[in-house]
Design an enzyme around this catalytic site. Structure first.
Site, PDB file in Angstrom:
ATOM      1  N   ASP A 268      44.880 135.739 -59.977  1.00  0.00           N
ATOM      2  CA  ASP A 268      46.243 135.722 -59.447  1.00  0.00           C
ATOM      3  C   ASP A 268      46.315 135.028 -58.094  1.00  0.00           C
ATOM      4  O   ASP A 268      47.275 135.240 -57.339  1.00  0.00           O
ATOM      5  CB  ASP A 268      46.758 137.154 -59.302  1.00  0.00           C
ATOM      6  CG  ASP A 268      47.633 137.570 -60.483  1.00  0.00           C
ATOM      7  OD1 ASP A 268      47.727 136.788 -61.444  1.00  0.00           O
ATOM      8  OD2 ASP A 268      48.211 138.666 -60.446  1.00  0.00           O
ATOM      9  N   ASP A 421      45.788 152.551 -62.157  1.00  0.00           N
ATOM     10  CA  ASP A 421      44.649 153.243 -62.753  1.00  0.00           C
ATOM     11  C   ASP A 421      44.947 154.729 -62.937  1.00  0.00           C
ATOM     12  O   ASP A 421      44.654 155.312 -63.988  1.00  0.00           O
ATOM     13  CB  ASP A 421      43.398 153.041 -61.891  1.00  0.00           C
ATOM     14  CG  ASP A 421      43.664 153.250 -60.411  1.00  0.00           C
ATOM     15  OD1 ASP A 421      44.793 153.659 -60.048  1.00  0.00           O
ATOM     16  OD2 ASP A 421      42.754 152.992 -59.604  1.00  0.00           O
TER      17      ASP A 421
END
Length: 698
Positions: A268, A421
């Site tokens: 990214d 997460d």
């Protein structure tokens, strides 16, 4: 003072009076500038210089003299060092303040900072009152308060002091005492939870409990007809110039059939130079026969969650059964998949296998040592105990293997928080999937070496869970899991360990304690300040016994970090501006404990080094790419003349002055334990507020 010749004659006279024999004694000097000296009590030339005294006492006296001289030498050195530090401190403070005005002049004051400044102003005014009262002997004496008679009243200052005493006792003491009692109760509950976790870890070690695959024997043994499962390995990264190469290299060397796993490098980066560097590294490994692809998003939304979600939408992902995730600074061992994948076999309810982190830069500086204590307790105690007894814990975001079916069943990666997460772990737990934590499978990585990077990391780690709690609370209540699992998820996982801990740590030790020095009617027990925190610190440091010399700095630093964690918790709970902020943690690029180059050298080498191509085998497009990358690197190298200055952290500095002011007040009432705690804690806040801990970037 007697001369040296007189001293020698005295020793000679003692020698003539005594004829006893003794054994040689070797005295090793602590200072390496002194050589080893052997003092003999027998005959010879040494006897003339160092004769024996009665019953061997002369030998001990000479040793004692040398030890005193060495101790004096070391004490003088320490005093000189301390004086040099004190002499340099004002200059350091001045440079920090000047640099801060130049760099952060446009920074807006924070609401929490205004509140702390208000407490500081109150403490300074109260201290002025107390100093005047102490000077005029108006101060109270324990256990009773001294109320002066009318004849003692002298002017409006004394009248104001009496009004302050009355107002303090009637209006201020009660709310402070109530808030203090509430925080003490929360402190006890959280300490009991931590004690229970430590007992569970002790039980695991005592009984040698360890997760074992349900399939016996070696599932990868040739000739058994077993087929290796298809594994997808993902490496999400963003502008990871320092670590991309070692991470990709480590993953490409995993011991697994080449046709049974695929590596996705999910970049990214918005820096075109870094994009070219990473894509070139991927091309290098692809030419070596590794099944690896490079993916770069044109629209980079959702941070890491958006990156992973985009990668899982690829058509070929449906051919894979498991996905392993490694952040850019993680370096798995070649046997990582062979140690984790077998736990899924014969266990269809298992959704996640999490490995432990191991750090390559633990001993780099004080900041990394203190982080190691915290993270060692997190993995050794929290993750392991929850994994063994509950089959649930928070996914650490990396160094783990997911069953792709579990991800899809839980809704996949969502971009609603910065703790994707933890989000996927909670949703998988609500859908009945079980987790396993492998404490003996370790993956190398880095901890932040600068306080600025660590502070931003901790802000995200403490604001994200509270933001997630607001979002997922209705889903937890409406889920079909058992009542005790809901209670564990809400009361322990979120409230106690993510909300209550930073709340009472900041409120009790950084606000109530210093204010109680100016409002002595609201007493704080000594065991809250001293005994319980020390016991809890000893428990925290047990998984990292080598760091036991740092137990006091660890206790002080944890309280110092409470202001950052409290601020992050509030911003996440009430969804303030910084609750959805992700700053990539600064990394250095350590590959092992012996590889500790300086930050500047590492960045310089990364900036100037180009990937090595075999031009005879390279295609024309690769050579064009190499030329373009060389030009971009040259431009980038010429634009790096600006240097980052160390920051000034205003909230920490304001709290430092508040605690030090309270320490001065505690001297007036002779509260010894309170004084030392406030003094050392104030100095700790001062060091952190001036950015004097961790890696220094000038």
């Amino acid at each position: 003072m007697a001369s040296w010749s007189g001293f020698s004659r005295w020793w000679a006279r003692e020698k003539r009076q005594q004829q006893q024999k003794g054994t040689p004694v070797v005295v090793t000097m602590e200072n390496p500038n002194y050589s080893v000296l052997e003092i003999a009590a027998t005959g010879g030339c040494d006897d003339e210089a160092f004769p024996a005294m009665d019953k061997g006492h002369g030998k001990n006296a000479k040793q004692f003299t040398w030890v005193l001289l060495l101790k004096a030498h070391h004490a003088a050195g320490r005093l000189a060092s301390a004086a040099a530090l004190l002499w340099a401190l004002p200059g350091v403070v001045g440079k920090r303040l000047v640099s801060h005005r130049r760099v952060d002049a446009s920074e807006k004051p924070h609401l929490l900072l205004k509140l702390i400044k208000g407490f500081l102003f109150f403490s300074l005014v109260a201290l002025a009152f107390e100093l005047v009262a102490y000077w005029n002997r108006w101060h109270f004496r324990q256990p009773e308060m001294h109320l002066p008679e009318a004849i003692e009243i002298q002017g409006w200052i004394h009248s104001a002091y009496l009004s302050w005493l009355s107002f303090r006792a009637n209006y201020i003491a009660y709310p402070i005492q109530m808030l203090s009692n509430m925080c003490i109760v929360l402190f006890i509950i959280q300490s009991l939870d931590r004690l229970l976790l430590c007992f569970g870890c002790f039980w695991i070690r005592l009984k040698k409990i360890k997760p074992k695959p349900k399939v016996e024997g070696d599932p990868f043994k040739e000739g058994d007809g077993y087929k290796y499962p298809m594994v997808l390995v993902q490496i999400p990264m963003r502008n990871e110039r320092e670590v991309y190469e070692q991470s990709i290299s480590a993953v490409c060397e995993i011991d697994w059939p080449r046709d049974r796993f695929l590596i996705q490098v999910l970049d990214d980066s918005d820096d075109e130079t870094i994009q070219l560097l990473i894509s070139t590294e991927v091309s290098k490994w692809s030419q070596r026969g590794v099944n690896i692809v490079y993916r770069h998003r044109s629209v980079r939304t959702g941070y890491k969650a958006g990156n992973l979600k985009s990668a899982m939408s690829c058509e070929y992902v449906k051919d894979y059964e498991f996905v392993a995730i490694f952040d850019a600074d993680f370096q798995p061992n070649p046997d990582f998949l062979k140690l984790t994948i077998p736990h899924f076999m014969g266990n269809p309810e298992l959704g996640l296998v999490q490995a432990r982190w191991s750090f390559v830069n633990t001993n780099e500086n004080l900041l990394t040592r203190l982080q190691n204590i915290n993270l060692a307790f997190h993995f050794e105690v929290e993750q392991q105990v929850n994994g063994i007894f509950l089959n649930f814990f928070g996914f650490n975001g990396t160094a783990g293997v997911w069953r792709i079916k579990a991800l899809e069943d839980s809704g996949g990666w969502l971009e609603r928080t910065t703790v994707e997460d933890m989000d996927i772990a909670v949703r998988a737990h609500l859908h009945g999937w079980k987790f396993i934590f492998l404490n003996d499978v370790k993956v190398l990585c880095e901890v932040p070496e600068s306080f600025e990077a660590y502070r931003k990391q901790q802000h995200r780690w403490h604001s994200g869970p509270m933001h997630l709690f607001r979002i997922c609370l209705p889903a937890v209540i409406a889920s079909k899991i058992s009542i005790w699992k809901k209670a564990n998820l809400i009361l322990l996982f979120f409230l106690l360990r993510k909300l209550i801990l930073p709340f009472y740590s900041f409120t009790l030790f950084c606000v109530i304690l210093p204010l109680s020095m100016f409002v002595p009617e609201a007493e704080m027990p000594v065991w809250v300040i001293c005994y319980v925190p020390i016991v809890m610190s000893f428990l925290n440091i047990l998984p990292a016994l080598r760091s036991s010399p740092f137990i006091v700095p660890y206790l002080l630093f944890e309280n110092t970090m409470s202001v950052t964690k409290f601020n992050a918790m509030v911003s996440g709970l009430f969804e303030l501006g910084s609750s959805y902020e992700w700053v990539v943690t600064k990394k250095v690029g350590r590959s092992s404990e012996s590889d500790l180059p300086s930050t500047t050298d590492k960045e310089y080498s990364k900036r100037l080094s180009l990937p090595q191509f075999d031009r005879r085998r390279s295609s024309e497009s690769e050579l064009i790419e190499l030329t373009k990358m060389s030009k971009l690197q040259h431009v980038n190298a010429s634009s790096t003349s600006l240097k980052k200055a160390n920051k000034i952290y205003k909230k920490e500095l304001a709290l430092s002055f508040l605690l030090l002011t309270a320490a001065v007040r505690s001297l007036l009432s002779a509260q010894g334990v309170h004084f030392y705690f406030l003094l050392f804690q104030g100095v700790s806040f001062l060091v952190v507020g001036l950015d004097l801990i961790g890696e220094q970037i000038s």
